[in-house]
Structures are given as structure tokens and as C-alpha cells.
Design an enzyme around this catalytic site. Structure first.
Site, short mmCIF file in Angstrom:
data_model
loop_
_atom_site.label_atom_id
_atom_site.label_comp_id
_atom_site.label_asym_id
_atom_site.label_seq_id
_atom_site.Cartn_x
_atom_site.Cartn_y
_atom_site.Cartn_z
CG ASP A 135 -13.94 34.73 -1.91
OD1 ASP A 135 -13.50 34.02 -2.83
OD2 ASP A 135 -14.50 34.25 -0.90
CG ASP A 192 -11.71 30.10 -3.08
OD1 ASP A 192 -11.53 31.31 -3.35
OD2 ASP A 192 -12.82 29.64 -2.76
CE1 TYR A 248 -18.72 34.60 -0.05
CE2 TYR A 248 -17.57 33.44 -1.82
CZ TYR A 248 -17.56 34.03 -0.57
OH TYR A 248 -16.41 34.04 0.17
CD GLU A 286 -11.68 30.14 3.04
OE1 GLU A 286 -11.37 30.23 1.83
OE2 GLU A 286 -12.65 29.45 3.43
#
Length: 503
Positions: free
Chosen positions: A89, A92, A240, A480
Site C-alpha cells: 500500500d 512498507d 488501517y 510516504e
């Protein structure tokens, strides 16, 4: 002390404001709606290319970002299922099903609304969607079960390693009738249904497979109600976690199934359950967690364009959202930075910029089709005004901002060099074939050097509330990238590239 710090902060804000105003004078000439200040076509190509850098699994020969290699080839084997593929996503190496499904839904919606204008990029956009749906089909292969995550996020975050090298546990997490997750299940159904519309003409059999699976998955989401964060809390939170509950996803999923099937049962579901699922809530944030606003805009199309009278209220709900965004208006509830960027929160704010811009352009399209406008406290807001607001946000992202920086990697003359992304920040397999161990990668993470691999098209979290951006790799909130930042941007860039004769 508090008074002093508040006072000095105010002075700082004022000096920043004056700085942004002095910088903004030459920049604002670009905001004439008929002048293209950016190469939207180039930005569109790059925004789609980014998804190839996020691929997990066996890469195809057509892979264009060549510094990436195969990874996660045994994913799912711990549970004797094939979960190879899909997307990482963000920066990572975990595959989180909730944001992956939302990304797939938004990529699909981008193509549904604006794919007819995409020309040469349509094939690439479809490929990006299919990489998501192929995985979601695997994750939903068993009835009443969805595999919602691969990888132990806490252990993954304790390492800084290339996806090609990862040796952290690839634990598989699932929801089922005993441990439900209506949020992630209904979002998965939405993704499959939306994608079925994308492939309806180009690959009818694949489209049918997606739609049949969407129907089954939505049935599971609705029958076994609960939030996936309840049963899987230690593994999915705080990454999440479903903060907004699952009601918004049930409404959103039903809206997509209604659009894809035209089955009146889904329209009935929306009419009967709309209020209890929060259709009239006043929140105005749209992202991977909260789908209320997106559902309102999508459902309002059925009223505006198809004249489904019973959905009249959804135009009102959608209008309330639009009114909340108008910069400088007395009825506006949105916060903007001194440089003009919509600002929702410090962590990955750009996702709200891209999703909101997409909704503005999409709603403007629906309103135009129906020859309607939005009325806010007596003021008339035209579709053209919505398009200008959306363009202003996209232009800020691409470089019309106080930092004079593009927040899309590889676009423009100045863009983030030290993004928070493992694969981009570590040397590629081609230049460093030997394995880079879990903790030794942190040397690269802490380094001041620019990332060796350019993750073309990646849009980062973006500047803070004062338009500042430090470009530090450790600052995941601002540096990010994420798939769900890019997905709605694909639609907006397509519209803008077309409007300015670049497509």
C-alpha cells in the site's frame, strides 16, 4: 510559556503567510482556468506508472520500473492459499486488503468517469486495476472468508528491507462468519463491482467473474455484520483500523452494486437502509476509511442523471459536502493552508486532496449532465467553480505552491528526493545483488542521500498546515507515498489533460 509560544507561532504564521503571498503573486497567473500551467498528460502517465513500483508477486515482462523484482512469491502458503500478487500500500512490505480494495475502487471510478478521455493511457490504467482485482479474486476465493492482510505489520516495521529480500513473517489474516469485517468486505465488493464496469466491453468474461464475486462478497458483508478491527485489532490497528465503522462501506458497496447490476434490490437496499447507514451524516472527509461522501456523490448521479426521484435527498447530502469546501465562503468548513492547499490532517494529507479533487470533478460532470447547480446559503455554485477549485488543488500538488515543489516524484524540476519507501531508498538488486539484512537497511533510511531508485509518479503525504515540507525520509506523515493517494488523481489528471488539449 504557552502564551509566548502561541504568539511566536502566530508571528511565524504571519511571516509564512506574507512569504506565500509574495511568492503567490507570480504563481497565481497560472490559475486562470483556460491556461494550462502543467503537463497534465505527463503527470497522468507517471501517476499510473507508480502502481508498477508497488507491485507484489511475479512481475510481468512488461514491467516498466525495472529496479523492482519479484517478491512475496510464497504469500498465502502459511494458510495453504495462493495470495501472491496485489500491491504494497505504501512504503512498507505489508499487503493490507482494506486500502488495496479502496485503491482498486478509486482507480476503477477514475476510468469509469474519465477513461473515454484517456487515449493511450487507458491500457495502463486497466493493467493497474487488474493487478488489484486479480489479487482480490484470490483473497475472496472461499465463500464467507476474505483474506485481508499478508504480513505482520509490527515485525515488518522493525525492519528496513527491500520487498525482494523480506524475511519477516508473512502471516495471513482473514475475516469470516465468526470474525466478520463488513467494512473491508463491502469495500472489496465495491472494488470488484466497479472494476466489472471497467472490463465490461474489453473483457466481458472477466467482467462477469468480477461482478458475480462482488455480489457474493457483498452478501457476506451484509449478513455477517461487524468491523474487522474488532477481531483483528492487534494486527490491523493502528495501521488501517476502521475508525468510521462499517456502515459507510455497506452504503458504498450497495451503491456500486446498484451501478454495476442495475438490480432494483440494491436500490431498495439504499432506500431502506440509507439513514441507518449514515447517509445524512455531516462528515466531509473521503478516504480509505470513510466512504460516506463518495457514496453520496455516486448515489446522487442516479437522481441527477437517471432521474430516480426516491434518491432526491442524496443531491442535498452531496451539495452539503460541496458547500463545506468552498474556499473563503462563510459556509465553508474546510481548512486551507496559506498557499491554498486543502488541509485535513498532518498524516498523509495529500490523500484527501486527491480524493476531494476527484469528487469535485465528478460531481461537476453529473451536475452539467443534469443542467443543475449547487446552492449554498443562497449562493450559487456552478460546475465550473467546482472544476476551478479542483484544478487549483491539482496545480498545487504539481508545483504551484510556496515551496515551488512538485509533490509527485519524477514530475517537474523539483520534487521529493528522500521518500519514506523501502524499495526506493535501498540500492536495487541490479546494483546490489547481495541480500540486505533487516536492520542493516536502517543505515539507508537514516542517510541524508537522495533515494537511489526513483519511484516515478509517487505522490507523497505532502506539506504541513503552513506549506512546509522538510523532505526527510523518516517523516512518514509527509514523505510516504501510498496507492490511495494516486488512485483518484488518475481521474483528475485525465480530465485536466483532456480539457487543455493534451490528450
Amino acid at each position: 510559556m504557552a502564551l509566548f509560544s502561541h504568539f511566536s507561532l502566530s508571528l511565524f504564521s504571519l511571516s509564512l503567510l506574507s512569504l506565500s503571498l509574495t511568492i503567490a503573486i507570480p504563481v497565481h497567473k497560472h490559475h486562470h482556468p483556460h491556461i494550462a500551467s502543467h503537463n497534465y498528460r505527463d503527470a497522468l502517465s507517471k501517476s499510473i506508472l507508480f502502481f508498477e513500483g508497488q507491485r507484489s508477486g511475479k512481475l510481468p515482462s512488461s514491467q516498466r520500473l525495472r529496479w523492482r523484482r519479484d517478491s512475496g512469491l510464497s504469500d498465502g502458503s502459511a494458510m495453504h492459499v495462493d495470495l501472491v500478487g496485489g500491491y504494497y500500500d505504501a512504503g512498507d512490505n505489508v499487503k493490507f486488503g482494506f486500502p488495496m480494495a479502496f485503491t482498486t475502487t478509486m482507480l476503477s471510478w477514475s476510468v469509469i468517469e474519465f477513461g473515454g478521455l484517456m487515449k493511450g493511457e487507458l491500457g495502463n490504467a486497466r493493467e493497474a486495476i487488474r493487478w488489484g482485482t486479480d489479487y482480490l479474486l484470490k483473497a475472496t476465493a472461499h465463500p464467507n472468508t476474505i483474506y485481508v492482510q499478508v504480513g505482520d505489520a509490527n515485525k515488518d516495521h522493525a525492519c528496513w528491507e527491500r520487498p525482494e529480500d523480506m524475511d519477516t513473517p508473512r502471516t495471513v489474516y482473514k475475516i469470516d462468519s465468526n470474525s466478520p469485517g463488513s467494512d473491508v468486505a463491502a469495500e472489496t465488493a465495491a472494488a470488484l463491482a466497479a472494476a466489472s464496469l471497467v472490463f465490461r466491453r474489453s473483457d466481458p468474461s472477466y467482467s462477469k467473474l468480477l461482478l458475480n464475486r462482488a455480489i457474493r462478497v457483498f452478501g457476506f458483508a451484509d449478513k455477517y455484520r461487524g468491523s474487522y478491527s474488532n477481531g483483528l485489532k492487534p494486527y490491523v490497528c493502528p495501521f488501517y483500523c476502521s475508525y468510521s465503522g462499517y456502515q459507510d462501506e455497506l452504503l458504498w458497496g450497495a451503491a456500486w452494486l446498484h451501478k454495476a447490476t442495475k438490480n432494483p434490490a440494491y436500490l431498495n437496499y439504499i432506500q431502506v437502509n440509507g439513514q441507518t447507514l449514515g447517509a445524512d451524516e455531516t462528515d466531509n472527509t473521503f478516504g480509505w476509511d470513510n466512504k460516506h461522501v463518495g457514496a453520496r456523490i455516486l448515489i446522487s448521479k442516479a437522481f441527477l442523471v437517471q432521474n430516480v426521484k426516491s434518491l432526491h435527498d442524496y443531491k442535498g447530502h452531496a451539495d452539503n459536502f460541496i458547500c463545506s469546501l468552498i474556499p473563503g465562503a462563510s459556509f465553508s468548513q474546510a481548512q486551507y493552508t496559506p498557499g491554498g492547499l486543502l488541509f485535513k490532517m498532518s498524516d498523509s494529507n495529500m490523500q484527501y486532496v486527491t480524493s476531494t479533487s476527484f469528487l469535485l470533478l465528478t460531481y461537476a460532470k453529473y451536475l452539467t449532465s443534469a443542467s443543475k447547480v449547487v446552492t449554498c446559503a443562497g449562493a450559487t455554485i456552478t460546475p465550473k467553480r467546482l472544476r476551478i477549485i479542483a484544478k487549483r488543488q491539482v496545480d498545487y500538488l504539481l508545483g504551484d505552491n510556496p515551496m515551488r515543489m512538485s509533490y509527485m516524484v519524477g514530475y517537474g524540476g523539483r520534487y521529493p528526493q528522500r521518500i519514506h519507501h523501502r524499495g526506493s531508498s535501498l540500492p536495487s538488486i541490479a546494483t546490489h545483488p547481495a541480500k540486505i539484512q533487516c536492520s542493516s537497511g536502517f543505515t539507508a533510511m537514516k542517510s541524508e542521500s537522495p533515494n537511489p531508485n526513483i519511484l516515478v509518479g509517487a505522490v507523497v503525504g505532502g506539506p504541513d498546515a503552513h506549506d512546509r515540507f522538510p523532505d526527510e525520509r523518516s517523516d512518514y506523515e509527509q514523505s510516504e507515498p501510498a496507492t490511495y493517494i494516486n488512485a483518484p488523481l488518475v481521474g483528475s489528471l485525465t480530465y485536466l489533460a483532456h480539457s487543455f488539449g493534451q490528450l
